[in-house]
Enzyme design. Structure first.
Site, PDB file in Angstrom:
ATOM      1  N   ASP A  31      -2.794  -3.426   1.650  1.00  0.00           N
ATOM      2  CA  ASP A  31      -3.040  -1.983   1.570  1.00  0.00           C
ATOM      3  C   ASP A  31      -1.915  -1.251   2.301  1.00  0.00           C
ATOM      4  O   ASP A  31      -1.505  -1.641   3.399  1.00  0.00           O
ATOM      5  CB  ASP A  31      -4.398  -1.639   2.193  1.00  0.00           C
ATOM      6  N   ILE A  32      -1.410  -0.192   1.708  1.00  0.00           N
ATOM      7  CA  ILE A  32      -0.276   0.540   2.276  1.00  0.00           C
ATOM      8  C   ILE A  32      -0.659   1.301   3.554  1.00  0.00           C
ATOM      9  O   ILE A  32       0.204   1.562   4.404  1.00  0.00           O
ATOM     10  CB  ILE A  32       0.330   1.479   1.200  1.00  0.00           C
ATOM     11  N   ASN A  88     -15.411   0.680  -2.785  1.00  0.00           N
ATOM     12  CA  ASN A  88     -15.737   2.096  -2.764  1.00  0.00           C
ATOM     13  C   ASN A  88     -15.999   2.526  -4.203  1.00  0.00           C
ATOM     14  O   ASN A  88     -15.245   2.138  -5.110  1.00  0.00           O
ATOM     15  CB  ASN A  88     -14.574   2.909  -2.177  1.00  0.00           C
ATOM     16  N   HIS A 101     -11.130  -2.204  -7.319  1.00  0.00           N
ATOM     17  CA  HIS A 101     -10.465  -3.068  -6.329  1.00  0.00           C
ATOM     18  C   HIS A 101     -11.435  -3.410  -5.224  1.00  0.00           C
ATOM     19  O   HIS A 101     -12.295  -2.609  -4.859  1.00  0.00           O
ATOM     20  CB  HIS A 101      -9.204  -2.401  -5.764  1.00  0.00           C
ATOM     21  N   HIS A 103     -11.699  -4.383  -1.300  1.00  0.00           N
ATOM     22  CA  HIS A 103     -11.013  -4.378  -0.018  1.00  0.00           C
ATOM     23  C   HIS A 103     -11.440  -5.608   0.789  1.00  0.00           C
ATOM     24  O   HIS A 103     -12.640  -5.889   0.899  1.00  0.00           O
ATOM     25  CB  HIS A 103     -11.411  -3.146   0.815  1.00  0.00           C
TER      26      HIS A 103
HETATM   27  P1  5GP Z   1     -10.013   3.355  -2.365  1.00  0.00           P
HETATM   28  O1  5GP Z   1     -10.187   4.458  -1.367  1.00  0.00           O
HETATM   29  O2  5GP Z   1      -9.739   3.894  -3.757  1.00  0.00           O
HETATM   30  O3  5GP Z   1     -11.145   2.362  -2.336  1.00  0.00           O
HETATM   31  O4  5GP Z   1      -8.762   2.538  -1.888  1.00  0.00           O
HETATM   32  C1  5GP Z   1      -7.490   2.715  -2.356  1.00  0.00           C
HETATM   33  C2  5GP Z   1      -6.574   2.069  -1.363  1.00  0.00           C
HETATM   34  O5  5GP Z   1      -5.300   1.934  -1.962  1.00  0.00           O
HETATM   35  C3  5GP Z   1      -6.374   2.877  -0.082  1.00  0.00           C
HETATM   36  O6  5GP Z   1      -6.829   2.116   1.035  1.00  0.00           O
HETATM   37  C4  5GP Z   1      -4.881   3.146  -0.045  1.00  0.00           C
HETATM   38  O7  5GP Z   1      -4.341   3.039   1.249  1.00  0.00           O
HETATM   39  C5  5GP Z   1      -4.320   2.092  -0.983  1.00  0.00           C
HETATM   40  N1  5GP Z   1      -3.101   2.505  -1.674  1.00  0.00           N
HETATM   41  C6  5GP Z   1      -2.879   3.713  -2.291  1.00  0.00           C
HETATM   42  N2  5GP Z   1      -1.662   3.736  -2.856  1.00  0.00           N
HETATM   43  C7  5GP Z   1      -1.099   2.520  -2.585  1.00  0.00           C
HETATM   44  C8  5GP Z   1       0.162   1.946  -2.917  1.00  0.00           C
HETATM   45  O8  5GP Z   1       1.025   2.550  -3.560  1.00  0.00           O
HETATM   46  N3  5GP Z   1       0.392   0.678  -2.494  1.00  0.00           N
HETATM   47  C9  5GP Z   1      -0.532  -0.024  -1.771  1.00  0.00           C
HETATM   48  N4  5GP Z   1      -0.177  -1.256  -1.399  1.00  0.00           N
HETATM   49  N5  5GP Z   1      -1.738   0.487  -1.446  1.00  0.00           N
HETATM   50  C10 5GP Z   1      -2.015   1.737  -1.840  1.00  0.00           C
END
Ligand code: 5GP
Ligand code: ZN
Length: 109
Positions: A31-32, A88, A101, A103
């Protein structure tokens, strides 16, 4: 969907994101913006918007996401200390990337 979806592009190797694991079904990458010492995302190659959109036929994909997350936890050395697996679901559930996805969060100590 592929062109507009960030995780489709990552899963297809069309970004510079380093993949930690890949097979026919999914990819794993960091995760970034990590929320834990170990924070990986386990992402199916198939574009599925969220858990709400999973079909009967997607059962094997979900099972595989979980077992690969388990294997990655072991590889990262956090299996015994413990970890969280989190989906999520939609905006109210904190989802910001609308491509399914899982986590993997751990290493809290
Ligand atoms: P969500 O909130 O949709 O469950 O999680 C999305 C996750 O993707 C977030 O934790 C966010 O930090 C991660 N994320 C968003 N853009 C990127 C990216 O370009 N590269 C990576 N490696 N992670 C990302
Ligand atoms: Zn997608």
């Amino acid at each position: 969907m592929t062109d507009e979806c960030l995780f489709c592009r990552i899963a297809e190797g069309r970004t510079d994101t380093k993949l930690m694991f890949e097979d026919d079904t999914l990819v794993v990458f960091k995760d970034i913006h990590p929320h834990a010492p170990v924070h990986l995302l386990v992402v199916p190659k198939k574009h599925i918007r969220s858990v709400n959109d999973l079909g009967q036929e997607d059962g094997p994909i979900v099972a595989h996401l979980i077992s690969v997350a388990r294997d990655m936890a072991r590889q990262q050395g956090i299996d015994r200390s413990g970890y969280k697996l989190l989906f999520n679901v939609e905006s109210g559930g904190g989802q910001v990337i609308f491509h399914l996805h899982l986590h993997l969060l751990g290493g809290f100590g």
